[in-house]
Every structure is written in structure tokens, then in C-alpha cells.
Write a protein that holds these residues in place. Structure first.
Motif, mmCIF file in Angstrom:
data_model
loop_
_atom_site.group_PDB
_atom_site.id
_atom_site.type_symbol
_atom_site.label_atom_id
_atom_site.label_comp_id
_atom_site.label_asym_id
_atom_site.label_seq_id
_atom_site.Cartn_x
_atom_site.Cartn_y
_atom_site.Cartn_z
ATOM 1 N N ALA A 195 -9.840 4.322 1.462
ATOM 2 C CA ALA A 195 -9.105 2.627 1.570
ATOM 3 C C ALA A 195 -9.132 2.830 3.073
ATOM 4 O O ALA A 195 -8.324 4.184 2.977
ATOM 5 N N ALA A 196 -8.677 2.504 2.896
ATOM 6 C CA ALA A 196 -7.997 1.368 4.795
ATOM 7 C C ALA A 196 -6.685 1.616 4.836
ATOM 8 O O ALA A 196 -6.071 1.082 4.003
ATOM 9 N N GLY A 197 -6.270 2.154 5.960
ATOM 10 C CA GLY A 197 -5.206 2.800 6.080
ATOM 11 C C GLY A 197 -3.927 3.836 5.030
ATOM 12 O O GLY A 197 -3.212 4.221 5.078
ATOM 13 N N ALA A 198 -5.031 4.336 4.392
ATOM 14 C CA ALA A 198 -4.840 5.438 3.155
ATOM 15 C C ALA A 198 -4.651 6.763 3.963
ATOM 16 O O ALA A 198 -3.371 7.704 3.876
ATOM 17 N N LEU A 199 -4.536 6.943 5.429
ATOM 18 C CA LEU A 199 -4.419 7.994 6.315
ATOM 19 C C LEU A 199 -3.770 7.834 7.810
ATOM 20 O O LEU A 199 -4.624 6.641 8.130
ATOM 21 N N SER A 200 -3.698 8.976 7.927
ATOM 22 C CA SER A 200 -3.160 8.800 9.012
ATOM 23 C C SER A 200 -3.080 9.931 10.060
ATOM 24 O O SER A 200 -2.508 11.276 9.233
ATOM 25 N N VAL B 116 -1.261 11.561 4.756
ATOM 26 C CA VAL B 116 -1.957 10.051 3.024
ATOM 27 C C VAL B 116 -0.625 9.204 3.109
ATOM 28 O O VAL B 116 0.007 9.702 2.388
ATOM 29 N N VAL B 117 -0.889 7.909 3.436
ATOM 30 C CA VAL B 117 -0.049 6.677 3.624
ATOM 31 C C VAL B 117 -0.478 5.933 2.445
ATOM 32 O O VAL B 117 -1.225 5.277 2.333
ATOM 33 N N VAL B 118 0.952 6.026 1.499
ATOM 34 C CA VAL B 118 0.826 4.968 -0.067
ATOM 35 C C VAL B 118 2.074 4.155 0.207
ATOM 36 O O VAL B 118 2.877 4.576 -0.217
#
Length: 101
Positions: free
Chosen positions: A33-38, A57-59
Motif C-alpha cells: 500500500a502507498a505510504g505504508a513504508l518509510s 511500517v506506518v499505519v
């Protein structure tokens, strides 16, 4: 296959598109998913795969530190060992992210 945090799907791909290596499921890059990883600064080099890139992992407001990793440029011998090129594929830390069928 899905990688899930709480009720949020952070990656999803058909079973035949993922690769299982040493107990970890690697998802194709375009299934995340777009934006899920930094990108994380945590260093690691696998003796047979090469240099890893860890990801947080960003949620929403939740950040799972080093909850995923990938190998942007695997060693040629690693592709031969696995049977296909898995450069950029993303695996998730099973202690932080649930992977299910």
C-alpha cells in the motif's frame, strides 16, 4: 496473501506472486500500500542475499519500527538459489505484522 496491521491491509498479492524464503513471505513491491513504508536507517547485510533496506511500517499514527525489509539489489547467486529475482520484494516482521492467506 495479505500483510495486516490491526485491520489495515499493508500489502496484498496473489499466492503465486509472493515468494517464501526462510520462513518469511516476500510481497512484490507493487503490492504494498502507498505510504505504508518509510525507509529506516537500520543496517543489515545478509551473507547470501546482499544489503537489506529496513522499513518502518506506518499505519495512521502507528509506526512499527523496522517492521519490514527488502533487498533492493540482490546478489545474482541469490536469484539462482531462490529460482527468481526478488529484488525490491518486501517481507514483514511476523512479531509486528500478521501475514495471512
Amino acid at each position: 496473501m495479505k500483510a495486516v496491521v490491526g485491520e489495515t491491509v499493508v500489502a496484498e498479492a496473489a499466492s503465486e506472486a509472493v515468494i517464501s524464503i526462510e520462513g518469511s513471505v516476500y510481497f512484490p513491491p507493487d503490492s504494498v500500500a502507498a505510504g505504508a513504508l518509510s525507509d529506516s536507517g537500520t543496517p543489515y547485510t545478509c551473507p547470501w542475499k546482499g544489503k537489506a533496506q529496513y522499513h518502518d511500517v506506518v499505519v495512521g499514527e502507528t509506526v512499527l519500527r523496522d517492521g519490514a525489509w527488502s533487498y533492493p539489489a540482490i546478489k545474482e547467486s541469490a536469484a539462482a538459489r531462490v529460482g527468481r529475482d526478488f529484488s525490491g520484494y518486501v517481507a514483514f516482521d511476523a512479531r509486528q505484522v500478521r501475514v495471512e492467506n
